[in-house]
Design a protein around this motif. Structure first.
Motif, PDB file in Angstrom:
ATOM      1  N   HIS A 103       0.805  -1.216   0.000  1.00 31.07           N
ATOM      2  CA  HIS A 103       0.000   0.000   0.000  1.00 31.07           C
ATOM      3  C   HIS A 103       0.845   1.275   0.000  1.00 31.07           C
ATOM      4  CE1 HIS A 103       0.667  -0.840   4.344  1.00 31.07           C
ATOM      5  NE2 HIS A 103       0.657   0.472   4.468  1.00 31.07           N
ATOM      6  N   HIS A 104       2.146   1.153   0.336  1.00 32.16           N
ATOM      7  CA  HIS A 104       3.011   2.326   0.331  1.00 32.16           C
ATOM      8  C   HIS A 104       3.318   2.807  -1.081  1.00 32.16           C
ATOM      9  CE1 HIS A 104       4.585   0.922   4.500  1.00 32.16           C
ATOM     10  NE2 HIS A 104       3.550   1.730   4.627  1.00 32.16           N
ATOM     11  N   ILE A 105       3.238   1.914  -2.075  1.00 33.77           N
ATOM     12  CA  ILE A 105       3.564   2.295  -3.453  1.00 33.77           C
ATOM     13  C   ILE A 105       2.309   2.335  -4.330  1.00 33.77           C
ATOM     14  CG2 ILE A 105       5.894   1.354  -3.294  1.00 33.77           C
ATOM     15  CD1 ILE A 105       4.892  -1.073  -4.883  1.00 33.77           C
ATOM     16  N   LYS A 106       1.136   2.369  -3.709  1.00 28.49           N
ATOM     17  CA  LYS A 106      -0.112   2.332  -4.475  1.00 28.49           C
ATOM     18  C   LYS A 106      -0.251   3.536  -5.396  1.00 28.49           C
ATOM     19  CE  LYS A 106      -5.007   1.325  -3.810  1.00 28.49           C
ATOM     20  NZ  LYS A 106      -6.084   1.082  -2.816  1.00 28.49           N
ATOM     21  N   GLN A 107       0.246   4.697  -4.961  1.00 22.87           N
ATOM     22  CA  GLN A 107       0.122   5.927  -5.749  1.00 22.87           C
ATOM     23  C   GLN A 107       1.425   6.280  -6.469  1.00 22.87           C
ATOM     24  OE1 GLN A 107      -2.854   7.236  -6.035  1.00 22.87           O
ATOM     25  NE2 GLN A 107      -3.678   5.748  -4.564  1.00 22.87           N
ATOM     26  N   ILE A 108       2.201   5.279  -6.820  1.00 25.64           N
ATOM     27  CA  ILE A 108       3.484   5.527  -7.442  1.00 25.64           C
ATOM     28  C   ILE A 108       3.329   6.253  -8.778  1.00 25.64           C
ATOM     29  CG2 ILE A 108       3.596   3.346  -8.716  1.00 25.64           C
ATOM     30  CD1 ILE A 108       6.521   4.953  -6.861  1.00 25.64           C
ATOM     31  N   GLY A 109       2.165   6.114  -9.403  1.00 24.73           N
ATOM     32  CA  GLY A 109       1.929   6.728 -10.703  1.00 24.73           C
ATOM     33  C   GLY A 109       1.867   8.241 -10.689  1.00 24.73           C
ATOM     34  N   LYS A 110       1.887   8.861  -9.513  1.00 25.74           N
ATOM     35  CA  LYS A 110       1.854  10.324  -9.429  1.00 25.74           C
ATOM     36  C   LYS A 110       3.179  10.971  -9.817  1.00 25.74           C
ATOM     37  CE  LYS A 110      -1.682  10.684  -5.798  1.00 25.74           C
ATOM     38  NZ  LYS A 110      -1.960  11.208  -4.441  1.00 25.74           N
ATOM     39  N   PHE A 111       4.252  10.220  -9.722  1.00 25.97           N
ATOM     40  CA  PHE A 111       5.569  10.800  -9.979  1.00 25.97           C
ATOM     41  C   PHE A 111       5.896  10.651 -11.469  1.00 25.97           C
ATOM     42  CE2 PHE A 111       5.525   9.087  -5.624  1.00 25.97           C
ATOM     43  CZ  PHE A 111       5.636  10.286  -4.923  1.00 25.97           C
ATOM     44  N   LEU A 112       5.354  11.573 -12.248  1.00 27.63           N
ATOM     45  CA  LEU A 112       5.364  11.444 -13.699  1.00 27.63           C
ATOM     46  C   LEU A 112       6.757  11.576 -14.301  1.00 27.63           C
ATOM     47  CD1 LEU A 112       2.169  13.542 -14.539  1.00 27.63           C
ATOM     48  CD2 LEU A 112       2.367  11.071 -14.175  1.00 27.63           C
ATOM     49  N   HIS A 113       7.696  12.161 -13.573  1.00 26.57           N
ATOM     50  CA  HIS A 113       9.050  12.343 -14.098  1.00 26.57           C
ATOM     51  C   HIS A 113       9.989  11.212 -13.689  1.00 26.57           C
ATOM     52  CE1 HIS A 113       8.356  16.413 -15.631  1.00 26.57           C
ATOM     53  NE2 HIS A 113       7.657  16.636 -14.529  1.00 26.57           N
ATOM     54  N   LEU A 114       9.460  10.198 -13.016  1.00 27.24           N
ATOM     55  CA  LEU A 114      10.305   9.126 -12.509  1.00 27.24           C
ATOM     56  C   LEU A 114      10.950   8.364 -13.663  1.00 27.24           C
ATOM     57  CD1 LEU A 114      10.944   8.225  -9.610  1.00 27.24           C
ATOM     58  CD2 LEU A 114       9.303   6.361  -9.904  1.00 27.24           C
ATOM     59  N   ARG A 115      12.275   8.182 -13.568  1.00 27.01           N
ATOM     60  CA  ARG A 115      13.018   7.453 -14.595  1.00 27.01           C
ATOM     61  C   ARG A 115      13.690   6.196 -14.059  1.00 27.01           C
ATOM     62  NH1 ARG A 115      16.062  12.132 -18.207  1.00 27.01           N
ATOM     63  NH2 ARG A 115      14.190  13.354 -18.700  1.00 27.01           N
ATOM     64  N   TYR A 116      13.861   6.140 -12.748  1.00 28.79           N
ATOM     65  CA  TYR A 116      14.534   4.989 -12.140  1.00 28.79           C
ATOM     66  C   TYR A 116      13.743   4.568 -10.915  1.00 28.79           C
ATOM     67  CZ  TYR A 116      18.279   2.212  -9.936  1.00 28.79           C
ATOM     68  OH  TYR A 116      19.023   1.212  -9.359  1.00 28.79           O
ATOM     69  N   LEU A 117      13.275   3.326 -10.893  1.00 25.57           N
ATOM     70  CA  LEU A 117      12.516   2.796  -9.762  1.00 25.57           C
ATOM     71  C   LEU A 117      13.081   1.432  -9.398  1.00 25.57           C
ATOM     72  CD1 LEU A 117      10.183   2.755  -7.738  1.00 25.57           C
ATOM     73  CD2 LEU A 117       8.713   1.856  -9.554  1.00 25.57           C
ATOM     74  N   SER A 118      13.610   1.318  -8.193  1.00 25.75           N
ATOM     75  CA  SER A 118      14.159   0.050  -7.708  1.00 25.75           C
ATOM     76  C   SER A 118      13.481  -0.345  -6.401  1.00 25.75           C
ATOM     77  CB  SER A 118      15.670   0.157  -7.500  1.00 25.75           C
ATOM     78  OG  SER A 118      16.179  -1.058  -6.966  1.00 25.75           O
TER      79      SER A 118
END
Length: 845
Positions: A446-461
């Motif tokens: 549930h901590h990453i449920k709204q991950i889609g808000k960070f529209l400029h994200l280029r690296y996610l690990s």
């Protein structure tokens, strides 16, 4: 990057672009004269055309001086003489020459400038010869030779800052990393106590602090003698020495007695090109002594924009060049275990004192804010990178304190080490490009449920976040995402929206291997329930009952959350993988994967459940690295067809668990042509014999075999031994079929290019190294377990370039004599080798 000596046919525009330092030096020399005596020396503001001419010629001046110093073998790795003296002198002369040639005057000005240059040359030459040692710390001059004399055959360092990692750190430290070199201890003992003193005979607390101080020096001669001299003037107490350990960064900045170290290390930093300065300061994000993965660092640099595609070189290739440039100038040190990789180094560390310089510089630039140990925060409005090191023992960081002191809207990267807290990430981070949560504990779905808000994200690990069981559909909003790493999680299925990520280049997913509880519980269940699906369903029903109990108020909130999370893990990960009989090495990819045309790396994808994914993979023509699992006889021909279409593939990994494994799955007709540029191949699974097309891989550099159970040992060794470029060979657990008394024979003339050989054995064998084999072998890794300790080795006196043999294993007490015989046998053979290689053993020996 140092300017290269180029041919005279290059255009002036190219020189102006690639050699900017000479232009700047020439301009700065004019500016400094104007500031000093504008009334006497006649400094004038250059016109635009004059400035261009001055900069253009200064590039040629720098190139010519570089060629001259190279011819004279003058050691100036920072180009201080060529750049500051040569180009600076040109800038001063040019000012007077322009006045003389174009205005008819300026004769006196030109003459005055020439006199100034001669005065500086005479006086500065004397200063340059003694300045670094005498002016920065005369006491160090006497003791540096004592430390340097133990550097056996040390190569010239690329900077004056950091000693060679192999000569100092690796050679003087024991395997546990806790011991300190004899030379360092002797030099510090002599400096601190003014006489030869055995540090081990001093107070125990003092010894521990001394070891920590020497660890921070890590073989840097100037640091050892200077810090030793500083401690000589301080009370010889553990408390006083502990202060230096805890506040080394402040001491370097403010203590005049440590000015020598600070000045020399600052000189090394100042001599870096601009692009390498940014890359070096970025390393201050990582904790002390952290082994930083090259691929992780390079992909983060690319995401931050430090490296961009240029002509025919990708951004990652250029970033890789930056990484090795920093190694070449000794600003970072390659870790010892990674130096035998196919790329030269897979990870690095930052020298402790160099790290303090990076931290200090990054603070000055408002680049990195590091929160360690829950310490209290101060105002950092414009910081770009937030690095949090948090553990359960640290002071709890207050959510309000973090938001007040840090302007979240400016944050470009967030990196968390240790325990996760939900308020570490904020919706205000609208410019976030890098979210690196590798091995973070406590991160939930549930901590990453709204991950889609960070529209400029280029690296996610999310690598190593074992509480993550699924990715939300909002992931599809991250249209700029380039790297997605979810290895070491419970994710077994990728969301359908992942096909929206058209910029995605690196997709890595390896689910955690779930322990097989079937064997532990099957005997206690009725026969009808003795299968894996029934067992996991039984557990799932029990968990659902616990979760439902909250509806009637029988569980508190914490227990409800725990039960819900475990239920989610079973529903989204464990139960589907069992029901669909997935190979646990891979994940299920949705249809439409072919839309991700920018993919460079893909894996591990399970192709057993959805064979149509092979048609998607076949269209990914930019793939350089592919990892798949679930290869079987039904889909093997389609897989080989897809493999043949991937012309740019350089790395291939195949995983197939179970008894059939890869048996008969890799057989192809003679017309089959594997990717010609394939450099790395990993095969995990039962094969019995090698596929014939492996002999066609003339560019293969690295090969790993695991559980392949090859029956014809000699035939396999003959095929592999003829591969012309094979450099690294790993024959891991059960690579060969166990035959009692079977012999593994490396024949004469085989494996001419091999540098690293790793052998894991199954069953008792005789391993023979014939004379003339392994002409370039440097490192031999041997792992033996239990009865395998009876393995006989012969011929280790023959490899002409072998440097080291590492011996590892696990044994019962009854094998005590056998392992001693094995160790003595290896030592006897290595002692007869003219190269005199060393034998390193694990604690079990």
């Amino acid at each position: 990057m140092q300017p290269s000596i180029t041919s005279s046919s290059e255009s002036g525009a190219h020189l102006l672009i690639t050699n900017p330092k000479g232009n700047v030096a020439a301009a700065c020399s004019r500016a400094s004269l104007r500031r000093t005596r504008p009334d006497r020396i006649g400094g004038v503001l250059q016109r635009g055309g004059e400035a261009v001419i001055c900069g253009f010629v200064s590039a040629w001046v720098l190139i010519g001086l570089n060629a001259l110093t190279a011819r004279l073998k003058f050691d100036d790795p920072l180009e201080a003489v060529q750049l500051h003296s040569g180009c600076g002198a040109w800038g001063v002369i040019f000012m007077g020459a322009v006045r003389r040639l174009f205005t008819g005057g300026g004769g006196r000005l030109l003459g005055a400038h020439i006199v100034v240059i001669l005065v500086i040359a005479v006086d500065g030459g004397r200063e340059g010869r003694v300045g670094v040692v005498e002016r920065l710390g005369r006491r160090a001059e006497e003791d540096i030779p004592a430390a340097v004399e133990v550097q056996h055959q040390r190569q010239p360092a690329a900077t004056v800052a950091v000693a060679d990692a192999d000569a100092w750190a690796g050679r003087h430290e024991e395997a546990d990393g806790g011991a300190v070199g004899v030379v360092e201890r002797r030099v510090v003992g002599d400096r601190v106590f003014k006489e030869s003193v055995n540090l081990d005979q001093q107070d125990l607390e003092l010894i521990e602090e001394a070891k920590l101080i020497l660890k921070k020096c890590r073989g840097l001669p100037l640091a050892i003698v200077t810090i030793g001299g500083f401690l000589a003037s301080r009370p010889k107490t553990a408390l006083e020495w502990r202060k230096l350990n805890e506040h080394i960064s402040v001491e370097l900045e403010t203590n005049p007695e440590l000015e020598a170290i600070r000045a020399v290390l600052n000189m090394s930093y100042d001599g870096l090109p601009y692009h390498l300065k940014s890359c070096f300061l970025y390393l201050s994000i990582f904790p002390e002594d952290d082994k930083i993965s090259r691929k992780r660092l390079v992909r983060r640099w690319c995401a931050e924009g430090y490296s961009r595609e240029l002509w025919d070189k990708s951004a990652e290739e250029i970033a890789n060049d930056y990484f090795f440039e920093l190694i070449d100038v000794s600003m970072i040190l390659p870790t010892q275990n990674s130096t035998y990789s196919s790329r030269g180094a897979d990870s690095c560390q930052v020298h402790d004192i160099m790290r303090e310089i990076a931290i200090s510089k990054s603070k000055e630039e408002n680049l990195v804010l590091r929160l360690e140990g829950g310490r209290r925060l101060h105002n950092h409005d414009t910081v770009r990178h937030l690095s949090i090191t948090n553990s359960s023992e640290d002071r709890e960081i207050d959510v309000g304190e973090l938001e007040i002191t840090v302007d979240m809207s400016r944050i470009r990267s967030l990196t968390v080490f240790g325990e996760w807290r939900p308020f570490f990430i904020s919706d205000k981070m609208s410019l976030l490009r890098v979210l690196d949560l590798e091995d973070t504990r406590g991160l939930k779905d549930h901590h990453i449920k709204q991950i889609g808000k960070f529209l400029h994200l280029r690296y996610l690990s999310l690598r190593g976040c074992y509480d993550i069981a699924y990715l939300p559909d909002s992931l599809g909003n991250l249209r700029q995402l380039e790297t997605l790493d979810v290895r070491g999680t419970f994710i077994v299925r990728l969301p359908k929206t992942i096909t929206n990520l058209r910029m995605l280049k690196y997709l890595r997913a390896v689910p955690m291997i779930v322990e097989n509880i079937y064997e532990n519980t099957a005997g206690q269940l009725p026969k009808l329930m003795r299968n894996m699906l029934c067992i996991y369903t039984f557990f799932l029903l029990g968990l659902c009952v616990l979760c439902s109990a909250n509806a009637i108020g029988k569980l508190d909130d914490d227990k409800t959350k725990t039960c819900s999370e475990v239920c989610t893990r079973y529903c989204c990960s464990i139960l589907p993988s069992i029901a669909m009989r997935l190979d646990r090495s891979g994940v299920i990819a949705p249809r439409g994967l072919r839309k991700l045309t920018a993919l460079h790396t893909l894996g591990v994808v399970d192709i057993s459940w959805q064979p149509s994914v092979l048609q998607d993979i076949k269209r990914l023509t930019q793939l350089h690295k592919l990892e798949v699992s679930g290869v079987n006889k039904k889909n093997s021909q389609k897989f080989l067809s897809a493999l043949a279409a991937l012309s740019q593939l350089e790395s291939l990994s195949l995983f197939s668990e179970g008894k059939p494994g890869l048996l008969g799955c890799l057989d192809a007709d003679e017309k089959f042509s594997p990717p010609k540029d394939l450099k790395s191949l990993k095969l995990h699974g039962n094969m019995v014999e090698l596929p014939k097309w492996i002999g066609k891989l003339n560019n293969l550099v690295k090969l790993k075999l695991s559980k392949s159970r090859l029956k014809d040992h000699d035939a396999a060794i003959q095929v592999l031994g003829k591969l012309p470029n094979l450099t690294i060979l790993w024959l891991l657990h059960k690579s060969f079929h166990s035959v009692e008394g079977g012999e593994l024979n490396f024949s004469e003339g085989s494996f001419k290019s091999l540098v690293v050989l790793k052998l894991d054995f199954s069953g008792s064998k005789c391993v023979k190294f014939e004379q003339g084999a392994f002409h370039n072998l440097e490192l031999l890794l041997i792992s033996v377990y239990y009865e395998e300790v009876e393995t006989k080795f012969s011929g280790l006196e023959f490899p002409p370039r072998i440097k080291e043999v590492q011996l590892h294993g696990y044994f019962y007490n009854r094998h005590k004599q056998a392992k001693q015989r094995l160790k003595e046998n290896l030592l006897a053979q290595l002692s007869e080798n003219p190269k005199k290689p060393i034998l390193n053993t694990s604690w079990e020996f």
